[in-house]
Enzyme design. Structure first.
Site, mmCIF file in Angstrom:
data_model
loop_
_atom_site.group_PDB
_atom_site.id
_atom_site.type_symbol
_atom_site.label_atom_id
_atom_site.label_comp_id
_atom_site.label_asym_id
_atom_site.label_seq_id
_atom_site.Cartn_x
_atom_site.Cartn_y
_atom_site.Cartn_z
ATOM 1 N N ASP A 138 0.817 -1.213 0.000
ATOM 2 C CA ASP A 138 0.000 0.000 0.000
ATOM 3 C C ASP A 138 0.849 1.261 0.000
ATOM 4 O O ASP A 138 2.061 1.230 0.242
ATOM 5 C CB ASP A 138 -0.895 0.028 1.243
ATOM 6 C CG ASP A 138 -2.128 -0.849 1.077
ATOM 7 O OD1 ASP A 138 -2.379 -1.313 -0.043
ATOM 8 O OD2 ASP A 138 -2.830 -1.065 2.081
ATOM 9 N N LYS A 148 -3.557 3.451 -2.476
ATOM 10 C CA LYS A 148 -4.762 4.253 -2.700
ATOM 11 C C LYS A 148 -4.586 5.600 -2.028
ATOM 12 O O LYS A 148 -4.263 5.673 -0.847
ATOM 13 C CB LYS A 148 -5.998 3.575 -2.120
ATOM 14 C CG LYS A 148 -6.324 2.199 -2.688
ATOM 15 C CD LYS A 148 -7.654 1.734 -2.140
ATOM 16 C CE LYS A 148 -7.951 0.305 -2.547
ATOM 17 N NZ LYS A 148 -7.155 -0.657 -1.785
ATOM 18 N N MET A 199 -8.083 9.025 8.362
ATOM 19 C CA MET A 199 -8.433 9.602 7.049
ATOM 20 C C MET A 199 -9.421 10.763 7.197
ATOM 21 O O MET A 199 -10.351 10.909 6.411
ATOM 22 C CB MET A 199 -9.026 8.512 6.141
ATOM 23 C CG MET A 199 -8.051 7.367 5.895
ATOM 24 S SD MET A 199 -8.839 5.884 5.209
ATOM 25 C CE MET A 199 -9.677 5.222 6.655
#
Length: 458
Positions: free
Chosen positions: A248, A270, A383
């Site tokens: 990731d 991502k 996030m």
């Protein structure tokens, strides 16, 4: 990598040392142990050094170094005098002839370095710092000496004895590597260490009889919040034996450097509105490589089961009949808060903690606001940087006091860690002011006040 490590075979190879004192003697001892033929150029020579020269069938040239000496006759040269000008002259002469040369304690005039050595012959381990810190090399050697069994050399010899038989039985190199790795993880190693060679022979014979082409497997590994020293031992072991690493965006370069060097590495990171590979594609990659017989490490930042979609991935593996293991990692909430000096719970400030995702859906965060407004509770937002202003406003709307402390931890546990502290009322305005960037963790609660007293990362 500033230097390229190699292992030289010097048995019966002529080597030259310029210098006849104790420094030259110490280098001669190492060369003699490697089987070299050692010659010395020096006006004077210590008796111990002269003895090594004679024992290795070398020569002592009783002279100062000069350009009439035929350097091309030697595999390598060591300049070990106490005169910098002489050492430099040796280096320059060797450079002309493209001869490997080392000037002791003079890195600019070295084409190779003599490392600190852990000798478990035929296993040799070398530690080098590019000439910048020999003392540190020796300290690391001492640590390795205490952790690597003296019998490890016997295991190397045992492996060499069986190498041809294993190669004949298992012709595919990748399968052969897996065979040896499994074997070293079995009882065989202890049998060799204890000198039970017949028992070890029986174990490897049985393993060869029972050998079958291995099936693929997936390791779902949590890489932690960024600091490579926060990896678990199991995570490190699986990272180093995986054939394929699918990783990731939040997996740091220093952690990727710990993976098996020749593994296939596939980036599937991502970022917001920018998915290198969609989740369905990641799932398909895991299944594809595992069904090809590969050992696949799915390396995810933090913990794979905390906002990491690890559950979705292993559901796909289960449905495809692929074997898998899950290795938990230190989640960002735990790692970043600790490195910021903010305890998530504290008897005087918070008796509960909630992990939340700050992802926006249709431009607005969807959270159980009424449940979040509680004085003795810590909120941790993953996030949440993009929606931070809206999140703070909604908490205040639902009754949370505007002066509730808030901390932003950007790139936590890494050398680039940045911590900014404010309140619900003003923290969003500090994002631009302090140039806070993702990945950023948000902590909301009274425990943030403790940072001023407890921060230990400066």
């Amino acid at each position: 990598m500033d230097i390229f490590p190699i292992s030289l075979k010097l048995q019966q190879q002529p080597c030259l040392i310029v210098g006849g004192g104790r420094i030259a003697y110490r280098k001669a001892v190492l060369l003699a142990q490697a089987g070299a033929i050692i010659s010395v150029v020096s006006p004077d020579i210590e008796p111990d050094l002269l003895e090594i020269v004679q024992n290795t069938q070398g020569q002592h040239v009783q002279s100062v170094f000069n350009l009439t000496i035929e350097l091309r006759d030697y595999r390598l040269v060591i300049a070990a005098t106490n005169d910098a000008a002489t050492n430099k002259a040796v280096f320059e002469a060797c450079e002309v002839e493209k001869i490997l040369v080392n000037s002791v304690d003079d890195p600019p005039h070295c084409r190779f370095m003599v490392p600190a050595i852990v000798d478990r012959s035929p296993l040799i381990i070398s530690i080098a710092t590019n000439g910048q810190s020999p003392v540190l090399s020796r300290q690391i050697r001492t640590q390795l000496e205490s952790s690597i069994p003296h019998e490890m050399g016997s295991l190397v010899e045992f492996s060499g004895k069986w190498r041809s038989a294993v190669k004949a039985k298992i012709t595919h190199p990748e399968e052969r590597r897996i065979f040896w790795e499994d074997l070293y993880a079995s009882r065989l190693k202890e049998q060799v260490f204890n000198g039970n060679i017949e028992a070890a022979d029986a174990l490897i014979e049985q393993a060869l009889i029972e050998w079958k082409t291995p099936k693929g497997e997936v390791y779902l590994v949590g890489a932690g919040p960024g600091d490579p020293e926060l990896l678990t031992l199991k995570a490190l072991r699986l990272m180093q034996q995986a054939d394929v690493v699918i990783y990731d965006r939040l997996v740091s370069e220093s952690i990727m450097n710990l993976c098996r060097r020749d593994a296939i590495k596939i980036y599937v990171g991502k970022a917001r509105s920018n998915h290198a590979v969609p989740q369905e594609g990641i799932n398909a990659l895991l299944v594809k490589y595992a069904q090809e017989g590969k050992r696949v490490c799915r390396l995810k930042g933090g913990d794979p089961f905390i906002f990491g979609r690890g559950g979705e991935e292993i559901q796909e593996l289960y449905e495809a009949g692929v074997s898998f293991q899950v290795v938990p990692g230190i989640t960002a909430a735990s790692g970043c808060s600790a490195y910021a000096g903010i305890p998530l719970t504290h008897r005087d400030y918070a008796q509960s903690v909630r992990f939340l995702t700050g992802h926006l859906k249709e431009g607005s965060p969807e959270l159980p606001w009424s449940e979040l407004v509680y004085e003795h509770q810590t909120l941790v937002l993953y996030m949440g940087l993009v929606g931070l202003e809206k999140i703070c406003a909604r908490l205040i709307e639902h009754g949370q006091r505007s002066d509730m402390p808030v901390a932003l931890i950007s790139k936590g546990t890494t050398p680039e860690q940045k911590v900014v502290v404010g309140t619900l009322a003003d923290i969003a305005s500090k994002v631009t002011e302090h140039q806070i960037q993702a990945p950023t963790l948000t902590i909301i609660g009274e425990v943030v006040k403790l940072r001023e007293q407890l921060q230990w990362q400066r």
